[in-house]
Design a protein around this motif. Structure first.
Motif, PDB file in Angstrom:
ATOM      1  N   ASN A 181     -75.152  91.321  31.202  1.00  0.00           N
ATOM      2  CA  ASN A 181     -76.348  91.570  32.012  1.00  0.00           C
ATOM      3  C   ASN A 181     -76.066  92.340  33.293  1.00  0.00           C
ATOM      4  N   SER A 182     -74.783  92.616  33.573  1.00  0.00           N
ATOM      5  CA  SER A 182     -74.474  93.371  34.789  1.00  0.00           C
ATOM      6  C   SER A 182     -73.120  94.044  34.664  1.00  0.00           C
ATOM      7  N   PHE A 183     -72.906  95.099  35.442  1.00  0.00           N
ATOM      8  CA  PHE A 183     -71.641  95.822  35.448  1.00  0.00           C
ATOM      9  C   PHE A 183     -70.637  95.060  36.300  1.00  0.00           C
ATOM     10  N   GLU A 184     -69.451  94.784  35.733  1.00  0.00           N
ATOM     11  CA  GLU A 184     -68.414  94.051  36.447  1.00  0.00           C
ATOM     12  C   GLU A 184     -67.236  94.953  36.817  1.00  0.00           C
ATOM     13  N   SER A 185     -66.738  95.704  35.834  1.00  0.00           N
ATOM     14  CA  SER A 185     -65.617  96.614  36.102  1.00  0.00           C
ATOM     15  C   SER A 185     -65.580  97.690  35.037  1.00  0.00           C
ATOM     16  N   ASN A 186     -65.044  98.855  35.405  1.00  0.00           N
ATOM     17  CA  ASN A 186     -64.986  99.935  34.437  1.00  0.00           C
ATOM     18  C   ASN A 186     -63.969  99.645  33.344  1.00  0.00           C
ATOM     19  N   LEU A 187     -62.905  98.949  33.693  1.00  0.00           N
ATOM     20  CA  LEU A 187     -61.908  98.579  32.692  1.00  0.00           C
ATOM     21  C   LEU A 187     -62.538  97.725  31.596  1.00  0.00           C
ATOM     22  N   VAL A 188     -63.245  96.694  31.987  1.00  0.00           N
ATOM     23  CA  VAL A 188     -63.887  95.801  31.017  1.00  0.00           C
ATOM     24  C   VAL A 188     -64.949  96.556  30.223  1.00  0.00           C
ATOM     25  N   SER A 189     -65.714  97.397  30.894  1.00  0.00           N
ATOM     26  CA  SER A 189     -66.776  98.132  30.204  1.00  0.00           C
ATOM     27  C   SER A 189     -66.209  99.079  29.154  1.00  0.00           C
ATOM     28  N   VAL A 190     -65.151  99.799  29.492  1.00  0.00           N
ATOM     29  CA  VAL A 190     -64.549 100.740  28.542  1.00  0.00           C
ATOM     30  C   VAL A 190     -63.972  99.989  27.340  1.00  0.00           C
ATOM     31  N   LEU A 191     -63.256  98.908  27.605  1.00  0.00           N
ATOM     32  CA  LEU A 191     -62.678  98.126  26.503  1.00  0.00           C
ATOM     33  C   LEU A 191     -63.772  97.566  25.603  1.00  0.00           C
ATOM     34  N   THR A 192     -64.810  97.013  26.214  1.00  0.00           N
ATOM     35  CA  THR A 192     -65.906  96.419  25.448  1.00  0.00           C
ATOM     36  C   THR A 192     -66.643  97.480  24.645  1.00  0.00           C
ATOM     37  N   PHE A 193     -66.859  98.634  25.251  1.00  0.00           N
ATOM     38  CA  PHE A 193     -67.520  99.736  24.553  1.00  0.00           C
ATOM     39  C   PHE A 193     -66.762 100.117  23.287  1.00  0.00           C
ATOM     40  N   TYR A 194     -65.449 100.263  23.395  1.00  0.00           N
ATOM     41  CA  TYR A 194     -64.683 100.690  22.224  1.00  0.00           C
ATOM     42  C   TYR A 194     -64.541  99.580  21.189  1.00  0.00           C
ATOM     43  N   VAL A 195     -64.546  98.331  21.624  1.00  0.00           N
ATOM     44  CA  VAL A 195     -64.545  97.231  20.649  1.00  0.00           C
ATOM     45  C   VAL A 195     -65.805  97.292  19.799  1.00  0.00           C
ATOM     46  N   TYR A 196     -66.961  97.412  20.438  1.00  0.00           N
ATOM     47  CA  TYR A 196     -68.216  97.461  19.682  1.00  0.00           C
ATOM     48  C   TYR A 196     -68.313  98.733  18.832  1.00  0.00           C
ATOM     49  N   THR A 197     -67.752  99.823  19.340  1.00  0.00           N
ATOM     50  CA  THR A 197     -67.756 101.060  18.554  1.00  0.00           C
ATOM     51  C   THR A 197     -66.889 100.908  17.305  1.00  0.00           C
ATOM     52  N   ILE A 198     -65.725 100.282  17.449  1.00  0.00           N
ATOM     53  CA  ILE A 198     -64.864 100.017  16.294  1.00  0.00           C
ATOM     54  C   ILE A 198     -65.580  99.116  15.298  1.00  0.00           C
ATOM     55  N   LEU A 199     -66.183  98.039  15.793  1.00  0.00           N
ATOM     56  CA  LEU A 199     -66.911  97.123  14.911  1.00  0.00           C
ATOM     57  C   LEU A 199     -68.039  97.854  14.187  1.00  0.00           C
ATOM     58  N   GLY A 200     -68.729  98.736  14.892  1.00  0.00           N
ATOM     59  CA  GLY A 200     -69.836  99.470  14.290  1.00  0.00           C
ATOM     60  C   GLY A 200     -69.379 100.437  13.212  1.00  0.00           C
ATOM     61  N   ILE A 201     -68.345 101.211  13.509  1.00  0.00           N
ATOM     62  CA  ILE A 201     -67.847 102.173  12.529  1.00  0.00           C
ATOM     63  C   ILE A 201     -67.273 101.455  11.313  1.00  0.00           C
ATOM     64  N   ASP A 202     -66.550 100.367  11.551  1.00  0.00           N
ATOM     65  CA  ASP A 202     -66.010  99.593  10.440  1.00  0.00           C
ATOM     66  C   ASP A 202     -67.132  99.077   9.541  1.00  0.00           C
ATOM     67  N   ALA A 203     -68.171  98.493  10.140  1.00  0.00           N
ATOM     68  CA  ALA A 203     -69.292  97.971   9.359  1.00  0.00           C
ATOM     69  C   ALA A 203     -70.006  99.087   8.603  1.00  0.00           C
ATOM     70  N   ASP A 204     -70.050 100.282   9.181  1.00  0.00           N
ATOM     71  CA  ASP A 204     -70.685 101.427   8.516  1.00  0.00           C
ATOM     72  C   ASP A 204     -69.953 101.822   7.244  1.00  0.00           C
TER      73      ASP A 204
END
Length: 303
Positions: A135-158
């Motif tokens: 619900n809020s921005f905490e750090s760019n490190l966490v955001s970048v890591l989280t973004f790529y985790v969800y992107t990996i999960l999405g591409i894998d599921a595709d």
């Protein structure tokens, strides 16, 4: 500076070796490396701590509401290369991501995402907890890591279900929207091409729907059939790649075309440079047209 091709090749080798080991995890088995060789620093320990923190964050977070058996977990390798350390808690460099999925009835791991994000800077204090707040921005490190985790999960599921990764690409989109508050580059439309914003926007855009349908057909209908009927599987894979023509014809410089070719080019050569042979004339011509950068590779395709 090493070429993208060289870096990706080495990361794939690391990932394939890593895939033979079973480690703790939820949805991901992530090998994390923090490379600080190019930085002169009096506190090298911070890089080891950072590496451990990132590994714990990715591997021990429950990212979905699904249950993954150990053999179903997604193998990936994430390498942070620190190029600058302007201050004690400020870091600049790049992050490379390699992810793979198993091929049915084989020990082979097929790469599904190979990418280097060169636009990466973040702040980190040694021993700080890495926690994602949706619900809020905490750090760019966490955001970048989280973004790529969800992107990996999405591409894998595709690759297992047509548009099966929609839920995860939407979660990555939420990360993008929240991260825009942080003032770091790569999250906004105005930040240029080949950014996190563009990657996510393209994956969700109907304009590039053929990328996701190609990933599905290529893997589930093609590679997963290899153990049963190689000729039919290769024919299906060829048709799946030809489907990318629809993107090229409207967006010849499409970001996702580069992502696909950087990820799959070596595998495509492995598939179509050995028997059984199929008629690959149209495939070779299409690859030369869509991505002439790899013309030396495409020349190896047996037509």
């Amino acid at each position: 500076m090493k070429s993208l091709r060289s870096i990706m090749h080495k990361l794939v080798l690391v990932l394939l070796v890593f895939a033979t080991f079973q480690i703790r995890g939820q949805e991901l088995n992530a090998l994390v490396i923090v490379n600080s060789e190019q930085v002169q620093s009096s506190n090298k320990q911070v890089y080891s701590t950072l590496q451990s923190s990132i590994s714990d964050y990715i591997n021990n977070t429950k990212w979905t509401n699904k249950s993954y058996k150990p053999h179903e977990r997604i193998n990936c390798a994430i390498t942070l290369t620190i190029l600058e350390q302007p201050s004690a808690n400020e870091f600049k460099g790049n992050i490379s991501i390699v992810a793979s999925r198993p091929v049915y009835n084989s020990t082979y791991q097929s790469p599904i995402f190979n990418y280097i994000d060169n636009n990466f800077s973040f702040n980190y204090t040694e021993f700080q907890n890495l926690i994602y707040n949706e619900n809020s921005f905490e750090s760019n490190l966490v955001s970048v890591l989280t973004f790529y985790v969800y992107t990996i999960l999405g591409i894998d599921a595709d690759t297992f279900e047509l548009n099966g990764g929609e839920e995860y690409h939407k979660k990555a989109e939420k990360v993008v929207n929240l991260a825009q508050q942080g003032g770091f580059s790569g999250w906004n439309r105005i930040d240029g091409n080949n950014t996190r914003y563009q990657l996510n926007e393209n994956l969700l855009s109907p304009t590039y729907k053929d990328f996701r349908s190609t990933m599905y057909t290529y893997h589930l209908k093609g590679l997963d059939l290899m153990s049963e009927n190689k000729t039919e599987a290769k024919t299906i894979i060829s048709k799946a790649i030809l489907n990318l023509n629809a993107i090229y014809n409207t967006r010849p410089n499409a970001f996702l075309l580069r992502v696909f070719m950087d990820t799959k080019s070596d595998e495509i050569i492995d598939i179509f440079s050995a028997g059984p042979r199929i008629n690959a004339v149209e495939l070779k011509e299409t690859l030369l047209k869509i991505y002439p950068t790899y013309s030396d590779k495409w020349d190896k395709i047996k037509v």
